[in-house]
Motif scaffolding. Sequence first.
Motif, PDB file in Angstrom:
ATOM      1  N   ALA A  50       0.820  -1.372   0.039  1.00 17.20           N
ATOM      2  CA  ALA A  50      -0.057  -0.029   0.068  1.00 17.20           C
ATOM      3  C   ALA A  50       0.919   1.382  -0.057  1.00 17.20           C
ATOM      4  O   ALA A  50       0.659   2.262  -0.647  1.00 17.20           O
ATOM      5  N   ARG A  51       1.858   1.374   0.899  1.00 15.75           N
ATOM      6  CA  ARG A  51       2.731   2.409   0.665  1.00 15.75           C
ATOM      7  C   ARG A  51       3.417   2.922  -0.528  1.00 15.75           C
ATOM      8  O   ARG A  51       3.650   3.580  -0.950  1.00 15.75           O
ATOM      9  N   ALA A  55       2.909   5.804  -2.832  1.00 18.27           N
ATOM     10  CA  ALA A  55       4.111   6.533  -3.046  1.00 18.27           C
ATOM     11  C   ALA A  55       4.139   6.966  -4.580  1.00 18.27           C
ATOM     12  O   ALA A  55       4.596   7.877  -5.211  1.00 18.27           O
ATOM     13  N   SER A  56       3.676   5.941  -5.540  1.00 20.65           N
ATOM     14  CA  SER A  56       3.856   5.853  -6.854  1.00 20.65           C
ATOM     15  C   SER A  56       2.751   6.837  -7.334  1.00 20.65           C
ATOM     16  O   SER A  56       3.204   7.635  -8.277  1.00 20.65           O
ATOM     17  N   VAL A  57       1.407   7.141  -6.645  1.00 22.38           N
ATOM     18  CA  VAL A  57       0.666   8.054  -7.176  1.00 22.38           C
ATOM     19  C   VAL A  57       1.091   9.397  -6.830  1.00 22.38           C
ATOM     20  O   VAL A  57       0.929  10.182  -7.890  1.00 22.38           O
ATOM     21  N   LEU A  58       1.917   9.496  -5.780  1.00 22.08           N
ATOM     22  CA  LEU A  58       2.295  11.062  -5.262  1.00 22.08           C
ATOM     23  C   LEU A  58       3.610  11.248  -5.916  1.00 22.08           C
ATOM     24  O   LEU A  58       4.070  12.400  -5.975  1.00 22.08           O
ATOM     25  N   GLN A  63       9.862   5.954   1.698  1.00 19.01           N
ATOM     26  CA  GLN A  63      10.187   6.151   3.132  1.00 19.01           C
ATOM     27  C   GLN A  63       9.733   7.561   3.424  1.00 19.01           C
ATOM     28  O   GLN A  63       9.818   7.937   4.630  1.00 19.01           O
ATOM     29  N   THR A  64       9.301   8.516   2.359  1.00 22.07           N
ATOM     30  CA  THR A  64       8.794   9.778   3.117  1.00 22.07           C
ATOM     31  C   THR A  64       7.309   9.946   3.618  1.00 22.07           C
ATOM     32  O   THR A  64       6.904  10.894   3.821  1.00 22.07           O
ATOM     33  N   LEU A  65       6.784   8.759   3.525  1.00 24.49           N
ATOM     34  CA  LEU A  65       5.267   8.774   3.810  1.00 24.49           C
ATOM     35  C   LEU A  65       5.012   8.077   5.164  1.00 24.49           C
ATOM     36  O   LEU A  65       5.662   7.056   5.427  1.00 24.49           O
ATOM     37  N   ALA A 247      -4.823   3.021  -0.267  1.00 22.92           N
ATOM     38  CA  ALA A 247      -3.925   2.870  -1.168  1.00 22.92           C
ATOM     39  C   ALA A 247      -5.017   2.935  -2.482  1.00 22.92           C
ATOM     40  O   ALA A 247      -4.761   3.262  -3.551  1.00 22.92           O
ATOM     41  N   LYS A 248      -6.255   1.753  -2.305  1.00 17.33           N
ATOM     42  CA  LYS A 248      -6.999   1.733  -3.372  1.00 17.33           C
ATOM     43  C   LYS A 248      -7.755   3.112  -3.864  1.00 17.33           C
ATOM     44  O   LYS A 248      -7.914   3.351  -4.812  1.00 17.33           O
ATOM     45  N   ALA A 249      -8.296   3.896  -2.717  1.00 11.65           N
ATOM     46  CA  ALA A 249      -8.903   4.883  -2.930  1.00 11.65           C
ATOM     47  C   ALA A 249      -8.005   5.804  -3.793  1.00 11.65           C
ATOM     48  O   ALA A 249      -8.444   6.706  -4.570  1.00 11.65           O
TER      49      ALA A 249
END
Length: 386
Positions: A50-51, A55-58, A63-65, A247-249
């Motif tokens: 999920a992380r 991270a991919s979306v943003l 590690q920044t999340l 993550a899904k949202a």
Amino acid sequence: MELIYVDHAATSPLHPDVLNEMLPYFQTHFGNPSSIHQIGRQARQALDKARRTIASVLNVHEQTLIFTSGGTEADNMAILGYALEHKSKGNHIITSKVEHHAVLHACQELEKRGFDVTYLPVDETGRVKLNDVQEALRDDTILVTLMFGNNEVGTIQPIEEVGQLLQEHQAVFHTDAVQACGMVELNLSQLPVDMLSVSAHKINGPKGVGLLYMKEGIKVKPVLFGGEQERKRRAGTENVAAVVGFAKAMELSNRSIMERTERYQKFAQTLIDVWSKKEVDFYVNGHQHERLPHVLNVSFPYVNIESLLMNLDMASICASSGSACTAGSIEPSHVLVAMFENESERVQSAIRFSFGFGNTNEQIERVALDTAEIVKRLRQQEEYIS
């Protein structure tokens, strides 16, 4: 009569695909992600996946999340955590008068602890002026926190310009992007911010989970104490099911930004066109171009907002006021007061319609027509009493 929900800026319904993604983590894969046995490892794998997805979306490193319990905790972690960790560098904070209370109350708490906070004014569109930010900056300014998009009127702040302004200053830049996430593209590899807050329940994810993006190298003092979760930055067993749903949202909302922007802009225009055709007296609040597409804040002069909301509710329409109602009296919205200080009627007659998952053209047309009818009836009653 069909119930119509146009208060998505307050919270949004859980998307069916999000629920399906979450369900296994309540019973089958229920483990504590810190446990080393296979049930725990399953939870850890889901958390890590999920992380990576978010991270991919943003467009940032995983590690920044930092996962939190929501936008409020993320805001508090950024503001209180950074200020308390770096008070040796200075004690001055800059924010605006139209921030969410999660930011304003955190700043007020810092004032109690000896920090100096500047609350920037906004213009009648709800926007901060870049020149005001520049003039407010001092050598001892350590943090600037400005929301990305306003939750009441939808106005988008000049985040990129402020971020560029701060490039040569020691102050770090935090933005509350709770309302903007899922409505505008957030490419954090290009956006000049150091910290950013997001909440899942505004984008058809579950309540009780959010995140703080913290640029590599930024350090904050923890606001929770306990275990060593989230790289020792946020203690507490991670809410795996909620994070998986988050993550899904994020995936779903990011995939459909352009399509939903177009649809919500049409919804807003439908309301405006119908009210104009019906000769309803109204004002649209907020910036007309730099705005979140799903929020429409409108003032209906000389209409009692509590009566309007009650009548809409009886018509099975769920909207919200720009004011907080307590003990039968209305305290004007701090956002609208900052925008229209001398126009009390506009401040006290504001209502917010916010669109989202499940809304249809037919629903919005009914909202427009019913609102027009109710507003006219209430105006007539007011004139009769007067």
